[in-house]
Design an enzyme around this catalytic site. Structure first.
Site, mmCIF file in Angstrom:
data_model
loop_
_atom_site.group_PDB
_atom_site.id
_atom_site.type_symbol
_atom_site.label_atom_id
_atom_site.label_comp_id
_atom_site.label_asym_id
_atom_site.label_seq_id
_atom_site.Cartn_x
_atom_site.Cartn_y
_atom_site.Cartn_z
ATOM 1 N N GLY A 24 4.868 -14.438 -1.425
ATOM 2 C CA GLY A 24 5.041 -14.351 0.038
ATOM 3 C C GLY A 24 5.316 -15.608 0.464
ATOM 4 C CD GLU B 31 4.546 -1.785 13.489
ATOM 5 O OE1 GLU B 31 2.785 -1.313 13.434
ATOM 6 O OE2 GLU B 31 5.263 -1.962 14.384
ATOM 7 N N GLY C 230 9.814 -11.709 -4.788
ATOM 8 C CA GLY C 230 8.843 -12.587 -5.066
ATOM 9 C C GLY C 230 7.587 -13.036 -4.064
ATOM 10 C CD GLU D 169 8.945 -2.139 12.663
ATOM 11 O OE1 GLU D 169 8.387 -1.364 11.904
ATOM 12 O OE2 GLU D 169 8.846 -3.500 12.731
ATOM 13 C CB CYS E 100 -2.322 0.312 8.055
ATOM 14 S SG CYS E 100 -1.109 1.028 8.352
ATOM 15 C CG ASN F 27 -0.645 -0.438 2.376
ATOM 16 O OD1 ASN F 27 0.521 -0.720 2.592
ATOM 17 N ND2 ASN F 27 -0.982 0.954 3.254
HETATM 18 P P1 NAD Z 1 0.366 -9.475 2.998
HETATM 19 O O1 NAD Z 1 0.371 -10.036 4.483
HETATM 20 O O2 NAD Z 1 -0.416 -10.320 1.894
HETATM 21 O O3 NAD Z 1 1.265 -9.063 1.947
HETATM 22 C C1 NAD Z 1 2.844 -8.608 3.094
HETATM 23 C C2 NAD Z 1 4.005 -9.354 2.537
HETATM 24 O O4 NAD Z 1 3.792 -10.201 3.523
HETATM 25 C C3 NAD Z 1 4.330 -9.044 1.269
HETATM 26 O O5 NAD Z 1 5.540 -8.733 1.366
HETATM 27 C C4 NAD Z 1 4.288 -10.771 0.818
HETATM 28 O O6 NAD Z 1 4.481 -11.315 -0.183
HETATM 29 C C5 NAD Z 1 4.275 -11.085 2.209
HETATM 30 N N1 NAD Z 1 4.197 -12.074 2.486
HETATM 31 C C6 NAD Z 1 2.714 -12.437 2.835
HETATM 32 N N2 NAD Z 1 2.943 -14.257 3.289
HETATM 33 C C7 NAD Z 1 4.109 -14.450 3.441
HETATM 34 C C8 NAD Z 1 4.224 -15.640 4.527
HETATM 35 N N3 NAD Z 1 3.629 -16.660 4.555
HETATM 36 N N4 NAD Z 1 5.895 -15.467 5.136
HETATM 37 C C9 NAD Z 1 6.788 -14.396 4.896
HETATM 38 N N5 NAD Z 1 5.882 -13.012 3.939
HETATM 39 C C10 NAD Z 1 4.402 -13.224 3.373
HETATM 40 O O7 NAD Z 1 -0.302 -8.098 3.257
HETATM 41 P P2 NAD Z 1 -0.848 -7.355 2.135
HETATM 42 O O8 NAD Z 1 -1.892 -7.137 1.424
HETATM 43 O O9 NAD Z 1 0.653 -6.641 0.911
HETATM 44 O O10 NAD Z 1 -1.169 -5.333 2.754
HETATM 45 C C11 NAD Z 1 -2.300 -4.559 3.255
HETATM 46 C C12 NAD Z 1 -1.798 -5.171 4.255
HETATM 47 O O11 NAD Z 1 -1.599 -4.799 5.096
HETATM 48 C C13 NAD Z 1 -3.469 -4.676 5.155
HETATM 49 O O12 NAD Z 1 -3.916 -5.733 6.060
HETATM 50 C C14 NAD Z 1 -3.094 -3.494 5.358
HETATM 51 O O13 NAD Z 1 -3.690 -2.874 7.549
HETATM 52 C C15 NAD Z 1 -1.854 -4.629 6.713
HETATM 53 N N6 NAD Z 1 -0.718 -2.862 6.635
HETATM 54 C C16 NAD Z 1 0.085 -3.168 8.083
HETATM 55 C C17 NAD Z 1 0.064 -1.167 8.552
HETATM 56 C C18 NAD Z 1 1.120 -1.056 9.765
HETATM 57 O O14 NAD Z 1 1.714 -0.589 9.825
HETATM 58 N N7 NAD Z 1 -0.116 -2.101 11.096
HETATM 59 C C19 NAD Z 1 0.880 -0.651 7.032
HETATM 60 C C20 NAD Z 1 0.300 -1.071 5.871
HETATM 61 C C21 NAD Z 1 -0.327 -1.810 5.592
#
Ligand code: NAD
Length: 480
Positions: A207, A249, A205, A461, A283, A151
């Site tokens: 997740g 996070e 790559g 953080e 978020c 995002n």
């Molecule tokens: P996501 O969890 O699908 O992916 C985030 C990252 O994790 C990506 O790089 C993805 O490739 C990786 N990933 C996915 N599965 C994994 C696994 N099993 N092991 C290790 N890495 C893995 O999230 P998204 O769709 O990219 O982002 C949206 C989400 O992020 C929303 O829920 C949003 O609220 C959250 N978000 C939180 C914050 C915060 O600071 N709290 C900030 C921004 C976004």
């Protein structure tokens, strides 16, 4: 077709399996580049490079590290136009937003931690009467993993990498596969900035494969992750038996509490932003709006007018307010929530439809949408939609507002609009949230702790919290 490459040991490389993933341009739905579908072999190579670089990097002077991070910050700033355009194309966000928020903030993250590390100190404790003296030695952890979402691509990627490097760690990092471009460009700047080989390794790559390989790697001792709550839970399950340090996070469903005594015009303008900035894909967006009943009707009317006036359009057009959503699956997920509004007892007050933008007919565009809900427990009000969709609902008392705000599994941020100091402080104290904004939204001072409670995550953080996370404290006790 342009290929994005992994950045490992200072070199740009194809993945060892030579497999590639399509990277889509959300504004027109076309594949415009390919990214490495990296495997655990690439993570192993990145780990080895990072491990080799660690002894030297962790022993560099703070001035040296600070200078390199500062170089990276300056280079991002010098390349603002290129980075902002790349981010807007990769993510679908308005170019104006990438230029004023995302990329400047990525530069500030490096600049901030370049300075912060020179001011970072630890505690000393005299054991009075025992002739002993303790101090806390904070040492870098070693090779750490940083995993970030789509995002705010470079903004959040750099938010992790900068403190990790500043604290003397070496890093294996993975940006989201949905928005890899600016992380790739960052690698190029790191070379120019003089970052020694292997100190930062960026592996692209998926997740569940590439990301999972970082989390599973037995020698990567800490993981800083930002992303969805379900992913965070899965990472925690993998990492816990290995006793890794974790900073998670995660998602949010943030309340925006609006009281009749607020500065109305300011509230209305900021609420428009907190609802729909970055297509609602922040978020911290205030996706549940609760309004004191005496101004509910007025707010509803004015908010609809302002929302309808937002221009959904091609991200690069300067007058676009709402760009494209990040991907087709995400667009469909967000729309599916709008489609269940009526069965969930909601009323779509405005928006709710796909938008066809002339010349970009296959892009992922959606109208900003306001849904009035009657039951705070409906799915629209409980689940993270993460798009340009907000719910609104009236309340009567402070107690009710607090209960509504806290009535979800998430606890990331909250916004309160009131000119009553006592009310604002009482609410701020009791809200389930890591951040409470009073009469503002998304005002960030990088020295402050950042993170959530409940299903919004574990750990903090930002500022000194990030430097603490990326170091191990050791008690040294001297008897004299
Ligand atoms: P996501 O969890 O699908 O992916 C985030 C990252 O994790 C990506 O790089 C993805 O490739 C990786 N990933 C996915 N599965 C994994 C696994 N099993 N092991 C290790 N890495 C893995 O999230 P998204 O769709 O990219 O982002 C949206 C989400 O992020 C929303 O829920 C949003 O609220 C959250 N978000 C939180 C914050 C915060 O600071 N709290 C900030 C921004 C976004």
């Amino acid at each position: 077709m342009k290929k994005i490459l992994n950045y490992i040991n200072g070199e740009f490389k194809a993945p060892t399996n030579n497999e590639w993933i399509d990277n889509y341009n959300p504004s027109n739905g076309e594949v415009y580049s390919l990214i490495p579908n990296s495997s655990s072999d690439d993570i192993e190579e990145a780990y080895k490079a990072a491990a080799k670089a660690f002894p030297k990097w962790s022993n560099t002077t703070l001035e040296y590290r600070s200078k390199i991070l500062s170089n990276i910050a300056n280079l991002i700033e010098e390349n603002l136009e290129e980075f902002a355009l790349a981010e807007a194309i990769d993510n679908g966000k308005p170019l104006s937003l990438a230029k004023t928020i995302d990329i400047p903030r990525a530069s500030s993250n490096f600049q901030f931690f370049a300075h912060a590390i020179t001011q970072f100190s630890s505690e000393a404790h005299e054991s009075v009467g025992l002739n002993a003296f303790n101090f806390t030695l904070r040492t870098p952890i070693g090779v750490v993993g940083c995993i970030s979402p789509w995002n705010l691509p470079l903004y959040l990627f750099s938010w992790k990498i900068a403190p990790a490097l500043a604290a003397g760690n070496t890093v294996v990092a993975k940006p989201s596969e949905v928005t890899p471009m600016t992380a790739y460009l960052l690698g190029k700047l790191c070379v120019k900035a003089g970052l020694p080989n292997g100190v930062l390794n960026i592996v692209h790559g998926l997740g569940h494969t590439t990301g999972q390989a970082i989390v599973e790697h037995e020698k990567i001792k800490a993981i800083s992750f930002t992303g969805g709550t379900a992913t965070g839970a899965s990472i925690a399950r993998t990492a816990a038996p290995m006793f890794k340090k974790l900073s998670l996070e995660l998602g949010g469903k943030n309340p925006n509490l609006i009281f009749a005594d607020c500065d109305y015009d300011k509230m209305l303008n900021v609420t428009l932003k907190s609802s729909f900035a970055n297509q609602g894909q922040i978020c911290l967006c205030g996706s549940r709006i609760f309004v004191e009943r005496s101004i509910y009707y007025k707010f509803k009317t004015d908010f609809i007018v302002k929302t309808k006036a937002l221009k959904v359009g091609y991200p690069i057009d300067p007058d676009t307010n709402i760009g494209a959503l990040v991907s087709k699956p995400h667009l469909e997920k967000v729309k599916s929530y709008i489609d269940i509004a009526e069965t969930e007892g909601g009323t779509v007050l405005c928006g709710g439809n796909y938008v066809t933008v002339e010349g970009y007919e296959n892009g992922y565009y959606l109208e900003p949408t306001i849904i009035e809900v009657k039951d705070a427990n409906c799915r629209l009000n409980q689940e993270e939609i993460f798009g340009p969709v907000v719910t609104i609902m009236p309340f009567d008392t402070d107690e009710e507002a607090l209960a509504l705000a806290n009535g979800v599994k998430y606890g990331l941020s909250s916004t309160i609009w009131t000119n009553n100091l006592t009310r604002s402080m009482q609410l701020a104290k009791h809200l389930h949230a890591g951040i409470v904004w009073i009469n503002t939204w998304l005002m960030r001072d990088l020295r402050t702790p950042f993170g959530g409670v409940k299903d919004s995550g574990v750990g903090r953080e930002g500022g000194v919290e990030a430097l603490r996370f990326f170091t191990e404290p050791k008690n040294i006790c001297i008897k004299y």
